[in-house]
Design a protein around this motif. Sequence first.
Motif, PDB file in Angstrom:
ATOM      1  N   ALA A  65       0.837  -1.204   0.000  1.00  0.00           N
ATOM      2  CA  ALA A  65       0.000   0.000   0.000  1.00  0.00           C
ATOM      3  C   ALA A  65       0.867   1.248   0.000  1.00  0.00           C
ATOM      4  O   ALA A  65       0.567   2.235  -0.675  1.00  0.00           O
ATOM      5  CB  ALA A  65      -0.925  -0.003   1.210  1.00  0.00           C
ATOM      6  N   GLN A 121       2.506   1.715  -3.421  1.00  0.00           N
ATOM      7  CA  GLN A 121       1.432   2.110  -4.341  1.00  0.00           C
ATOM      8  C   GLN A 121       1.112   3.594  -4.175  1.00  0.00           C
ATOM      9  O   GLN A 121       0.922   4.314  -5.158  1.00  0.00           O
ATOM     10  CB  GLN A 121       0.188   1.273  -4.059  1.00  0.00           C
ATOM     11  CG  GLN A 121      -0.988   1.643  -4.964  1.00  0.00           C
ATOM     12  CD  GLN A 121      -2.284   1.041  -4.482  1.00  0.00           C
ATOM     13  OE1 GLN A 121      -2.547   0.977  -3.284  1.00  0.00           O
ATOM     14  NE2 GLN A 121      -3.097   0.585  -5.408  1.00  0.00           N
ATOM     15  N   ASP A 122       1.060   4.037  -2.930  1.00  0.00           N
ATOM     16  CA  ASP A 122       0.813   5.462  -2.689  1.00  0.00           C
ATOM     17  C   ASP A 122       1.868   6.318  -3.382  1.00  0.00           C
ATOM     18  O   ASP A 122       1.557   7.356  -3.961  1.00  0.00           O
ATOM     19  CB  ASP A 122       0.872   5.785  -1.187  1.00  0.00           C
ATOM     20  CG  ASP A 122      -0.370   5.338  -0.438  1.00  0.00           C
ATOM     21  OD1 ASP A 122      -1.363   4.968  -1.076  1.00  0.00           O
ATOM     22  OD2 ASP A 122      -0.333   5.383   0.813  1.00  0.00           O
TER      23      ASP A 122
END
Lengths: 254, 328
Positions: free
Chosen positions: B87, B90-91
């Motif tokens: 995550a 991905q950010d």
Amino acid sequence: MNELNKDAIRDLLYRMADDQLILGHRNSEWTGLGPILEEDIAFSSMAQDKLGQSLALYTLLHDLGDKDPDTLAFNREEKDFKCCHLVEYPIGGYEFSLMRHFLFDSSEALRFGMLAGSSFSPLAKIARKFRGELRYHTMHADTWIRQLGGANEESRAKIQSSLEFCFPLALGIFEPSDYEKTLAEQGVFPGESELQKEWLAHIEPLLAGSGLSMPDVSSCKPSYGGRKGRHTEHLKPLLDEMTEVYKIDPSAEW
Amino acid sequence: MYGGGYIFEDSRNGSDSAEDPRKLEDFEARIQAGEKIEPMDWMPAEYRKQLIRMIEQHAHSEIIGALPEGTWITRAPGFRRKLALMAKVQDEVGHAQLLYSAAETLGKPRETMINDLISGKSKYSNVFNYPAVTWADTAIIAWLIDAGAIINQVANSKGSYGPYCRALERICMEESFHLKYGHDNVVFLATGTPKQREMVQDALNRWWKPIMHFFGPSDKISVHTETLMRWKVKMASNDDMRQKFLDMYVPKIWELGLTIPDPKLKKNEDTGHWDYTEPDWEEFKRVINGDGPCNKERLAVRRRAEEKGEWVRRALMRNAEEYSVPLS
Ligand SMILES: [Fe+2]
Ligand SMILES: [Fe+2]
Ligand SMILES: [Fe+2]
């Protein structure tokens, strides 16, 4: 109601959990390397969902008396994995990863749809949740297959040939288990051949609508073995890499 | 994530003398009054140029920054860390997307920016030219590099260009989760087994130099940026940001029983500032100009990704739809 057959359920859960874990792992390998940033992000989202789904399935297994999810994912031998061959392959070119995503996720969406009515209620409950998540994945896959299937000759050819490469691997998703009859009789899961039938009927019009031709199922040899612990040469290196840090000290808290 | 290590072009002989003085005066008055400049507003050519340069470097840093951490996604120990790292990285890619869109509002297309990255024409944050050797390096990066990025980005979010500020506000919110994740990760290692402690101390030793470089050259040797500061393009001096970082994080590092590889590092009670060994700015320059341990590898990976994906981008092109609507 009769006692449900635990071994049959465990076998089914391992197949699904291992598929999700390994494909989630593979999809995450696109992070930072996608053909456009939006696809890096999309593949990462789908990878996170798949990891989350595998965690939920391993948690069900833990509730049935098996080890904790981290141990099941990070500390099991290759031969104990029950994933199908399709999920094991490296990400390859985008055409391969996209086609795998299309073929696999469409089968998952149907599988979770079937399992939403399972007599094993903990599984039915998470299947209903996953079915919702899968809707975005299949929408993503269908859109891209249509776009690349119809954009130009170069992209159509790439997508068609990856379809042909993936197809026998995808049939391996539906490798029958030793428990087909029991699972169906007890209302846990209607069975792999039932699912395969639905899946073929589902993807055929989608592929045709994308200008692609479906390989001939009857002349295609399914890539079986994964469900019995016989894997491609790609799984072992993946597991070695995945567990590299964890195995420095499995008793440590990371 | 990004530091203050921008390489601004020296704008002392800037072209603002060639601008319409009335328009320039209005423009500066708006900035003085705290107004935001929007894409369709008049702006000096030099302002546009320096902003494109800065936002573009920031965007590149996000995607190149995804590489050292990204290679550890496949090795993260356990579900919790694996999910969190996925995550997080991905950010970072999402930040690149937002920032490229913000830069596009100034007239430079994403494709051109990425080509300039690959050709080496435009830069990215120096820190990503160093390797993430072990799992502990990713913990240190997520904690301290993201912490440094927040200091810089919070300052920049108060700048004058609307689309960049709005992108940064969202980015900073996400960065604060990254910092929490990184800190948690470092705490587990620092309070873990002897092997884990050793890993995290080694990683800190490796990363201290890049961290000190992160905010850019000392003010004494930086190019003059008065105009950029008046225009609220550059919002804080490199040394001020470095001091702020040391103030906030040195005590937290020591609290964990970790040591910092700089014998001179201490708070000077008289000046209220941190004394430290002056970072090697020659090395900084060398690395930013291409001669760091990972420059070649990072650009090669990026180039391969672009080449591999070219047919996909071609298949998406429709001549009528080349302009992309900005996200921010
Ligand atoms: Fe970021
Ligand atoms: Fe995210
Ligand atoms: Fe970050």
